[in-house]
Design a protein around this motif. Sequence first.
Motif, PDB file in Angstrom:
ATOM      1  N   ALA A 163       0.835  -1.203   0.000  1.00 31.24           N
ATOM      2  CA  ALA A 163       0.000   0.000   0.000  1.00 31.24           C
ATOM      3  C   ALA A 163       0.869   1.252   0.000  1.00 31.24           C
ATOM      4  CB  ALA A 163      -0.911  -0.002   1.224  1.00 31.24           C
ATOM      5  N   SER A 164       0.288   2.340  -0.464  1.00 28.55           N
ATOM      6  CA  SER A 164       0.980   3.625  -0.423  1.00 28.55           C
ATOM      7  C   SER A 164       1.188   4.037   1.035  1.00 28.55           C
ATOM      8  CB  SER A 164       0.158   4.697  -1.129  1.00 28.55           C
ATOM      9  OG  SER A 164       0.016   4.386  -2.485  1.00 28.55           O
ATOM     10  N   VAL A 165       2.292   4.722   1.267  1.00 25.61           N
ATOM     11  CA  VAL A 165       2.603   5.173   2.621  1.00 25.61           C
ATOM     12  C   VAL A 165       1.790   6.422   2.920  1.00 25.61           C
ATOM     13  CG1 VAL A 165       4.427   6.031   4.139  1.00 25.61           C
ATOM     14  CG2 VAL A 165       4.906   4.171   2.520  1.00 25.61           C
ATOM     15  N   ALA A 166       1.058   6.364   4.024  1.00 22.72           N
ATOM     16  CA  ALA A 166       0.218   7.489   4.435  1.00 22.72           C
ATOM     17  C   ALA A 166       1.030   8.463   5.271  1.00 22.72           C
ATOM     18  CB  ALA A 166      -0.979   6.982   5.242  1.00 22.72           C
ATOM     19  N   GLY A 167       0.600   9.708   5.238  1.00 26.34           N
ATOM     20  CA  GLY A 167       1.174  10.710   6.131  1.00 26.34           C
ATOM     21  C   GLY A 167       0.506  10.596   7.486  1.00 26.34           C
ATOM     22  N   THR A 168       0.728  11.563   8.312  1.00 29.73           N
ATOM     23  CA  THR A 168       0.146  11.493   9.640  1.00 29.73           C
ATOM     24  C   THR A 168      -0.734  12.711   9.866  1.00 29.73           C
ATOM     25  OG1 THR A 168       0.935  12.114  11.846  1.00 29.73           O
ATOM     26  CG2 THR A 168       2.580  11.640  10.248  1.00 29.73           C
ATOM     27  N   PRO A 169      -1.828  12.617  10.569  1.00 32.50           N
ATOM     28  CA  PRO A 169      -2.306  11.430  11.276  1.00 32.50           C
ATOM     29  C   PRO A 169      -2.891  10.404  10.320  1.00 32.50           C
ATOM     30  CG  PRO A 169      -3.884  13.206  11.525  1.00 32.50           C
ATOM     31  CD  PRO A 169      -2.712  13.776  10.774  1.00 32.50           C
ATOM     32  N   VAL A 170      -3.096   9.186  10.841  1.00 34.92           N
ATOM     33  CA  VAL A 170      -3.650   8.098  10.046  1.00 34.92           C
ATOM     34  C   VAL A 170      -4.732   7.400  10.862  1.00 34.92           C
ATOM     35  CG1 VAL A 170      -1.956   6.403  10.843  1.00 34.92           C
ATOM     36  CG2 VAL A 170      -3.018   6.110   8.610  1.00 34.92           C
TER      37      VAL A 170
END
Length: 196
Positions: A58-65
């Motif tokens: 999966a694509s890396v999410a930023g924060t917050p998550v």
Amino acid sequence: MDFTRRDALAGSALALSVAAAGCLDFAAGDGPQGPEGTPATLTCDDDAFVRLDQPFEASVAGTPVETDETALELSVEGTAETYGQSLRLVLRNTGDAPAATLGEQAYSLQRETEAGWLDVRGSTTGEAVALPRTESSLDRSTAYSWDLTLTERGLAEAVDGVDLDVCPPLGAGTHRFVYWGLVDGPPVGVEFELIG
């Protein structure tokens, strides 16, 4: 001008101390020795080195998550760190329910290359290794925290019980820390610049 034996000895002592300091600086290195900027890829001269695979698609999410049950935030103390210094990161459960995880060691340390993001670490045994995964739970208002020394040895020894190395040596450029251990959520990451 007259020079005494004492002047000669003082001059010799100063020259020796400067020479010794120069040797110590050389032995300690003067910063990251690996490729700078955004290299085409990461290559290692050691034929037995097997780079850690990226354990997420999966694509890396930023924060917050957000996960199915709660919300989390990954923070880093600074977005630029000097080689040899500590990188301090915290993954905090900011929601109202526990978050199922794969444990504190479920993270990647990656370098940006033209070929994509690649982990800087790998096995030196000639065989692929996997990082420890232990089913766990990050309760609400609690956190995982990491204090990683930004040297080859510091990063290689950060995971207990796994024989790792960093190859090629760390270089000045864009890196990221990715925690991929959220069971019901995407991998979450933060980028940082490693500088000399």
